[in-house]
Motif scaffolding. Structure first.
Motif, mmCIF file in Angstrom:
data_model
loop_
_atom_site.group_PDB
_atom_site.id
_atom_site.type_symbol
_atom_site.label_atom_id
_atom_site.label_comp_id
_atom_site.label_asym_id
_atom_site.label_seq_id
_atom_site.Cartn_x
_atom_site.Cartn_y
_atom_site.Cartn_z
ATOM 1 N N ALA A 154 1.066 -1.194 0.068
ATOM 2 C CA ALA A 154 0.049 -0.039 0.114
ATOM 3 C C ALA A 154 0.772 1.252 0.028
ATOM 4 C CB ALA A 154 -1.089 0.173 1.268
ATOM 5 N N THR A 155 2.147 1.180 0.334
ATOM 6 C CA THR A 155 3.009 2.460 0.238
ATOM 7 C C THR A 155 3.565 2.523 -0.998
ATOM 8 O OG1 THR A 155 4.710 0.587 1.110
ATOM 9 C CG2 THR A 155 3.539 2.249 2.601
ATOM 10 N N LEU A 156 3.267 1.700 -1.984
ATOM 11 C CA LEU A 156 3.747 1.825 -3.436
ATOM 12 C C LEU A 156 2.634 2.334 -4.517
ATOM 13 C CD1 LEU A 156 5.966 -1.374 -3.927
ATOM 14 C CD2 LEU A 156 6.534 1.051 -3.129
ATOM 15 N N LEU A 157 2.757 3.277 -5.153
ATOM 16 C CA LEU A 157 1.983 3.627 -6.236
ATOM 17 C C LEU A 157 1.775 2.652 -7.323
ATOM 18 C CD1 LEU A 157 2.906 7.524 -6.312
ATOM 19 C CD2 LEU A 157 0.690 6.456 -5.287
ATOM 20 N N ASP A 158 1.014 2.811 -8.234
ATOM 21 C CA ASP A 158 0.857 1.884 -9.379
ATOM 22 C C ASP A 158 2.099 1.735 -10.122
ATOM 23 O OD1 ASP A 158 -1.962 1.512 -8.469
ATOM 24 O OD2 ASP A 158 -2.720 2.568 -9.782
ATOM 25 N N ASP A 159 2.786 2.620 -10.254
ATOM 26 C CA ASP A 159 4.081 2.687 -11.063
ATOM 27 C C ASP A 159 5.122 2.383 -10.469
ATOM 28 O OD1 ASP A 159 4.527 4.745 -9.457
ATOM 29 O OD2 ASP A 159 4.690 6.403 -10.856
ATOM 30 N N GLY A 160 4.967 1.733 -9.222
ATOM 31 C CA GLY A 160 6.058 1.277 -8.492
ATOM 32 C C GLY A 160 6.946 2.232 -7.413
ATOM 33 N N THR A 161 6.262 3.514 -7.574
ATOM 34 C CA THR A 161 7.350 4.409 -6.914
ATOM 35 C C THR A 161 6.805 4.696 -5.472
ATOM 36 O OG1 THR A 161 5.611 6.363 -7.892
ATOM 37 C CG2 THR A 161 7.785 5.952 -8.914
ATOM 38 N N LEU A 162 7.246 5.238 -4.724
ATOM 39 C CA LEU A 162 7.051 5.322 -3.166
ATOM 40 C C LEU A 162 5.798 6.281 -3.185
ATOM 41 C CD1 LEU A 162 7.400 4.859 -0.279
ATOM 42 C CD2 LEU A 162 8.921 6.804 -0.072
ATOM 43 N N ASP A 163 4.516 5.860 -2.400
ATOM 44 C CA ASP A 163 3.545 6.795 -2.047
ATOM 45 C C ASP A 163 3.767 7.549 -0.855
ATOM 46 O OD1 ASP A 163 1.090 7.912 -1.364
ATOM 47 O OD2 ASP A 163 -0.110 6.047 -1.971
ATOM 48 N N ARG A 164 4.285 8.698 -1.024
ATOM 49 C CA ARG A 164 4.823 9.515 0.073
ATOM 50 C C ARG A 164 3.766 9.636 1.049
ATOM 51 N NH1 ARG A 164 10.102 11.021 -0.627
ATOM 52 N NH2 ARG A 164 10.871 10.371 -2.374
ATOM 53 N N ALA A 165 2.605 10.096 0.331
ATOM 54 C CA ALA A 165 1.380 10.544 1.360
ATOM 55 C C ALA A 165 0.963 9.407 2.352
ATOM 56 C CB ALA A 165 0.186 11.070 0.353
ATOM 57 N N ALA A 166 0.868 8.194 1.856
ATOM 58 C CA ALA A 166 0.642 7.041 2.555
ATOM 59 C C ALA A 166 1.572 6.641 3.663
ATOM 60 C CB ALA A 166 0.280 5.900 1.728
ATOM 61 N N LEU A 167 2.820 6.797 3.168
ATOM 62 C CA LEU A 167 3.916 6.539 4.334
ATOM 63 C C LEU A 167 3.919 7.716 5.321
ATOM 64 C CD1 LEU A 167 6.478 4.872 5.091
ATOM 65 C CD2 LEU A 167 7.834 6.190 3.395
ATOM 66 N N ARG A 168 3.905 8.819 4.843
ATOM 67 C CA ARG A 168 3.767 9.879 5.922
ATOM 68 C C ARG A 168 2.696 9.800 6.926
ATOM 69 N NH1 ARG A 168 2.894 13.793 2.435
ATOM 70 N NH2 ARG A 168 4.808 13.915 1.733
ATOM 71 N N GLN A 169 1.453 9.095 6.395
ATOM 72 C CA GLN A 169 0.305 9.226 7.388
ATOM 73 C C GLN A 169 0.683 7.959 8.368
ATOM 74 O OE1 GLN A 169 -2.452 10.949 7.418
ATOM 75 N NE2 GLN A 169 -2.691 9.761 9.567
ATOM 76 N N ILE A 170 1.512 6.877 8.031
ATOM 77 C CA ILE A 170 1.837 5.851 8.678
ATOM 78 C C ILE A 170 2.718 6.278 9.939
ATOM 79 C CG2 ILE A 170 2.985 3.462 9.018
ATOM 80 C CD1 ILE A 170 1.916 2.921 6.268
ATOM 81 N N ILE A 171 3.760 7.056 9.493
ATOM 82 C CA ILE A 171 4.895 7.197 10.499
ATOM 83 C C ILE A 171 4.241 8.482 11.198
ATOM 84 C CG2 ILE A 171 6.735 6.361 8.946
ATOM 85 C CD1 ILE A 171 7.464 9.446 8.193
ATOM 86 N N PHE A 172 3.461 9.150 10.774
ATOM 87 C CA PHE A 172 2.702 10.462 11.636
ATOM 88 C C PHE A 172 2.178 9.660 13.020
ATOM 89 C CE2 PHE A 172 -0.147 13.371 12.716
ATOM 90 C CZ PHE A 172 0.509 14.472 12.776
ATOM 91 N N ASP A 173 1.499 8.833 12.534
ATOM 92 C CA ASP A 173 0.617 8.030 13.436
ATOM 93 C C ASP A 173 1.347 7.051 14.661
ATOM 94 O OD1 ASP A 173 -1.701 9.113 12.525
ATOM 95 O OD2 ASP A 173 -2.139 7.541 11.425
ATOM 96 N N THR A 174 2.431 6.699 14.176
ATOM 97 C CA THR A 174 3.219 5.887 15.031
ATOM 98 C C THR A 174 4.848 6.052 15.180
ATOM 99 O OG1 THR A 174 1.935 4.052 14.058
ATOM 100 C CG2 THR A 174 3.537 3.205 15.436
ATOM 101 N N GLU A 175 5.190 6.432 16.296
ATOM 102 C CA GLU A 175 6.550 6.798 16.695
ATOM 103 C C GLU A 175 7.571 5.909 16.375
ATOM 104 O OE1 GLU A 175 9.650 9.149 18.371
ATOM 105 O OE2 GLU A 175 7.784 9.738 17.506
#
Length: 206
Positions: free
Chosen positions: A57-78
């Motif tokens: 889920a942290t990858l976009l369809d083109d295989g690049t990093l989904d920065r928004a999704a990753l940012r949300q994960i790490i923002f919520d969990t130290e």
């Protein structure tokens, strides 16, 4: 190793404008923000590790990093933020070190918003801070990024304080005025760094 100038400043301070002026003098600038993107490009070990750890889920369809999704994960969990930092910081540091080592200009600049907050300042011989009033930061960053003043204020509060940043600066450029007003201080510092670079080279000569 050549003379390295660490260039930093808060959001909206004008680091990039100052870096561009040094480039006009033929100086190579290594951008830590570019390093942070390069180490997670498709095919890199870091991106594979992120996908393995956090899921596809942290990858976009083109295989690049989904920065928004990753940012949300790490923002919520130290713990997850710390895991990511431990993965990326060494890779970013190595990319920066390689780029600085290959620089062919008399001295090189490491441009980084987190120069003083991380160990990146240890790569530099001196630190150059681009300084502006907080209201100027808010006005410029809001106009550039389309964020609200409140969002910019939150970013400023999360960064190193202006006062502390200035106490750790070897050199300071005041960027409260126009772009043209930067020309003279950059020229003066360029001459200074050329001299310091020559002195370091002479000291390190066999």
């Amino acid at each position: 190793m050549k003379y390295i100038v660490g260039l930093t400043g808060g959001i909206g301070s004008g680091k990039s404008a100052v870096a561009a002026l040094f480039r006009e003098h033929g100086i190579q600038v290594v951008d830590a923000d570019i390093a942070a993107r390069r180490v997670v490009e498709p095919g890199t070990p870091a991106l594979q590790a992120i996908a393995d750890h956090f899921g596809e889920a942290t990858l976009l369809d083109d295989g690049t990093l989904d920065r928004a999704a990753l940012r949300q994960i790490i923002f919520d969990t130290e713990d997850e933020r710390l895991w990511l930092e431990q993965l990326l910081h060494p890779a970013i540091g190595q990319w920066i070190a390689d780029e600085l080592a290959s620089a062919e200009s008399p001295y090189a600049i490491l441009e980084s918003p987190l120069l003083l907050e991380t160990t990146q300042h240890e790569m530099a011989d001196c630190s150059l801070v681009v300084d502006v009033e907080e209201q100027t930061q808010i006005d410029r960053a809001s106009a550039r990024d389309g964020n609200t003043p409140e969002q910019i204020k939150a970013i400023i509060s999360a960064q190193m304080s202006r006062e502390l940043r200035l106490t750790r600066a070897d050199d300071v450029i005041d960027n409260n005025a126009s772009l043209e007003a930067l020309l003279e201080p950059v020229q003066a510092l360029h001459q200074k760094y050329l001299q310091l670079a020559a002195e370091k080279a002479a000291t390190n000569a066999p």
